[in-house]
Design an enzyme around this catalytic site. Sequence first.
Site, PDB file in Angstrom:
ATOM      1  N   ARG A  24       0.827  -1.216   0.000  1.00  0.00           N
ATOM      2  CA  ARG A  24       0.000   0.000   0.000  1.00  0.00           C
ATOM      3  C   ARG A  24       0.854   1.257   0.000  1.00  0.00           C
ATOM      4  NH1 ARG A  24      -3.516  -1.633   4.610  1.00  0.00           N
ATOM      5  NH2 ARG A  24      -4.869  -3.316   3.874  1.00  0.00           N
ATOM      6  N   ARG A  28      -3.675   6.462   0.796  1.00  0.00           N
ATOM      7  CA  ARG A  28      -4.262   7.661   1.391  1.00  0.00           C
ATOM      8  C   ARG A  28      -3.361   8.388   2.372  1.00  0.00           C
ATOM      9  NH1 ARG A  28      -9.711   5.282   3.644  1.00  0.00           N
ATOM     10  NH2 ARG A  28      -8.472   3.359   3.590  1.00  0.00           N
ATOM     11  N   ARG A  37      -7.145  11.180  -6.044  1.00  0.00           N
ATOM     12  CA  ARG A  37      -8.379  10.443  -5.765  1.00  0.00           C
ATOM     13  C   ARG A  37      -9.584  11.382  -5.827  1.00  0.00           C
ATOM     14  NH1 ARG A  37     -12.688   9.424  -4.302  1.00  0.00           N
ATOM     15  NH2 ARG A  37     -13.520   7.815  -2.927  1.00  0.00           N
ATOM     16  N   ASP A  74      -6.826  -3.072  -7.449  1.00  0.00           N
ATOM     17  CA  ASP A  74      -7.523  -3.664  -6.311  1.00  0.00           C
ATOM     18  C   ASP A  74      -7.572  -5.167  -6.512  1.00  0.00           C
ATOM     19  OD1 ASP A  74     -10.275  -4.542  -4.844  1.00  0.00           O
ATOM     20  OD2 ASP A  74      -9.443  -2.753  -3.898  1.00  0.00           O
ATOM     21  N   TYR A 151     -14.441 -12.898  -0.342  1.00  0.00           N
ATOM     22  CA  TYR A 151     -15.218 -11.712  -0.714  1.00  0.00           C
ATOM     23  C   TYR A 151     -16.408 -12.094  -1.593  1.00  0.00           C
ATOM     24  CZ  TYR A 151     -11.627  -8.528   1.079  1.00  0.00           C
ATOM     25  OH  TYR A 151     -10.761  -7.837   1.889  1.00  0.00           O
TER      26      TYR A 151
END
Length: 353
Positions: A24, A28, A37, A74, A151
Amino acid sequence: MRNDRFLKALARQPVDATPVWLMRQAGRYLPEYRATRARAGSFLALAKTPELACEVTLQPLDRFPLDAAILFSDILTVPDAMGLGLYFADGEGPRFEHPIRTLADIDRLAVPDMETELRYVMDAVRLIRRELADRVPLIGFSGSPWTLACYMIEGGGSENFARIKALAHDQPDALHRLLAVVTDAVIAYLDAQRRAGAQALQVFDTWGGVLSPHLYRRFSLPYLARIAAELPRSDGDGERAPLILFGKGNGPYLEELAATGAEALGVDWTIGLDQARTRTGGRVALQGNLDPATLYASPTAIRAEVARVLAEFGPGPGHVFNLGHGLAPDMHPEHVAALVDAVHQASATGHPG
């Protein structure tokens, strides 16, 4: 290539300093990422626009002297392309409009075409490689079959994985059918990334650690082994893209993972690198494994922990420094800078692989 430390370390060759990249690393915690973003309008628009995915992939490299780039994407792109309808709910994370609920849902699944349904990923890989201009290697990635299945069946994140664990006990053949087609898709997806320009490939088995040992050996490990055995690493031209298998909670299975034929194992912070190195017997490179929470501490403490991790691995080749999991959004860029600089400085002076 101007900086090939990362690929050399994966090949267990000597390097002038231990290479470092961070899971990552594009995210953010960086103000420039947040600006891009916001410009994109949504996370999915960011991930599905190759020019913007390229922009955020390169942002951490412009700020820190990292030794590898990782594709911004992703792990749920594959089930999305299989028709499950990925979306992101505010405060809830990723969700699927059409989760797997019946055997008929499983039977309808098919491997997507990588240059149509997932062309945006391959276009991003091609663009990033061009913009990197051989500055550092590019890593492509996928979720593991087990993690993607979690998921797909739960419909999103889960606290107890009730649906998929019940399926594992009640209808194991159905779960194996699902995992088989997802594995086919993962192999095709990683191979397409490699052909588009990815120079190393990582599989994230994020939820492998939620399984008991006997279920891990039934529903995660065999599919990781299939990927390692069947994924092409080259086109016969001498360029080889090594495979890294990373899993949270994979410490109990290191010997079995090392026997899959993968070139490297990523390990979390719950096992010492000295133990991991002994148990894998030099068959694989090791990646990791600083506890990410260390980055909330002071730069002085971060430097001390970096030195400890390097010493724990010990002398000799085959180490890629990383976190035991990904960076968090509230981590400070200056602390990341301290980590990256400490890895290079400490390894070049006192720990030359």
